[in-house]
Design an enzyme around this catalytic site. Structure first.
Site, PDB file in Angstrom:
ATOM      1  N   LYS A 126       0.832  -1.203   0.000  1.00  0.00           N
ATOM      2  CA  LYS A 126       0.000   0.000   0.000  1.00  0.00           C
ATOM      3  C   LYS A 126       0.873   1.262   0.000  1.00  0.00           C
ATOM      4  O   LYS A 126       0.669   2.168  -0.820  1.00  0.00           O
ATOM      5  CB  LYS A 126      -0.909   0.012   1.227  1.00  0.00           C
ATOM      6  CG  LYS A 126      -1.670   1.317   1.425  1.00  0.00           C
ATOM      7  CD  LYS A 126      -2.393   1.325   2.756  1.00  0.00           C
ATOM      8  CE  LYS A 126      -2.908   2.716   3.084  1.00  0.00           C
ATOM      9  NZ  LYS A 126      -3.555   2.792   4.407  1.00  0.00           N
ATOM     10  N   ASP A 144      -6.640   1.451   0.544  1.00  0.00           N
ATOM     11  CA  ASP A 144      -6.854   1.926   1.910  1.00  0.00           C
ATOM     12  C   ASP A 144      -8.192   1.400   2.393  1.00  0.00           C
ATOM     13  O   ASP A 144      -8.856   0.618   1.716  1.00  0.00           O
ATOM     14  CB  ASP A 144      -6.778   3.455   1.969  1.00  0.00           C
ATOM     15  CG  ASP A 144      -7.884   4.142   1.177  1.00  0.00           C
ATOM     16  OD1 ASP A 144      -8.818   3.456   0.686  1.00  0.00           O
ATOM     17  OD2 ASP A 144      -7.830   5.382   1.043  1.00  0.00           O
TER      18      ASP A 144
END
Length: 222
Positions: A126, A144
């Protein structure tokens, strides 16, 4: 009938087109000027709001301008400076380890490859994709909490594992708009497709959403 991959890709393209019209201001919420600043800010943003991170980072970015300067910060000092972002001890270890690795392996520069980024201490897929998509000019999907939720409600992906959600989204989202699609889904999740009380009646992509638990207007609101 189960939606084919090709049909999902076509629907994903329509979703992105519609969301672009609904949220023309969609962009990354973290404030930064360099790839290193974004890398630091993204690590700080774990389990913390972007608003809080943006309150903390200006002073930090004025004080520490290079990976070498970050690498030399005493752990106790950095812990005090980032305490309000939460999990400050773990974040301090990640930031210091990452900065030292940048100095030792990359001459203090943030690498531009996903493989090199995820090899840094404290940097996962991420975080790597945030930097690639917003500071390196690459196309990347950042899963997210909002993208994780919204993508599944929209029927674009399905998994309990964010990395698998990432891989599924890469398969169906427009390849040239992966970064923008991330910002659009995040903005949609914050403003409309909320975790609790999603505003389905006002949703700009309601007609393209297969989620069976859509909220509806009550008689009192009609």
């Amino acid at each position: 009938m189960r939606e084919s991959l090709e049909a999902r890709r076509k629907r994903a393209t329509k979703l992105v087109t519609t969301l672009k019209k609904a949220y023309p201001d969609a962009k990354i919420a973290l404030d930064f000027e360099t790839p290193l600043e974004l890398l630091i800010a993204t690590i700080l943003a774990a389990q913390c709001t972007d608003e809080r991170v943006n309150m903390v980072t200006p002073a930090l970015f004025r004080r520490y301008r290079s990976a070498g300067e970050w690498a030399r910060v005493p752990a106790g000092t950095l812990e005090r400076e980032i305490r309000s972002t939460g999990f400050f001890r773990a974040k301090t270890r990640s930031i210091l380890g990452m900065a030292r690795a940048l100095v030792e392996r990359h001459g203090g520069e943030v690498p531009r490859s996903r493989e090199a980024l995820v090899a840094l201490p404290g940097v996962g897929l991420k975080t790597a994709n945030v930097v690639l998509g917003n500071a390196s000019g690459e196309q990347a999907v950042e899963v997210d909490t909002h993208v994780f939720r919204v993508s599944q409600r929209l029927g674009l992906a399905r998994s309990d594992d964010p990395d698998r959600i990432h891989d599924q989204l890469v398969q169906v989202l427009p390849a040239k708009e992966l970064t923008l699609a991330t910002h659009l889904m995040t903005t949609h999740g914050r403003r409309t497709c909320k975790a609790r009380g999603p505003l389905c009646p006002a949703c700009p992509v309601k007609a393209l959403c297969p989620w069976p638990e859509k909220t509806r207007l009550t008689s009192a609101k009609r």
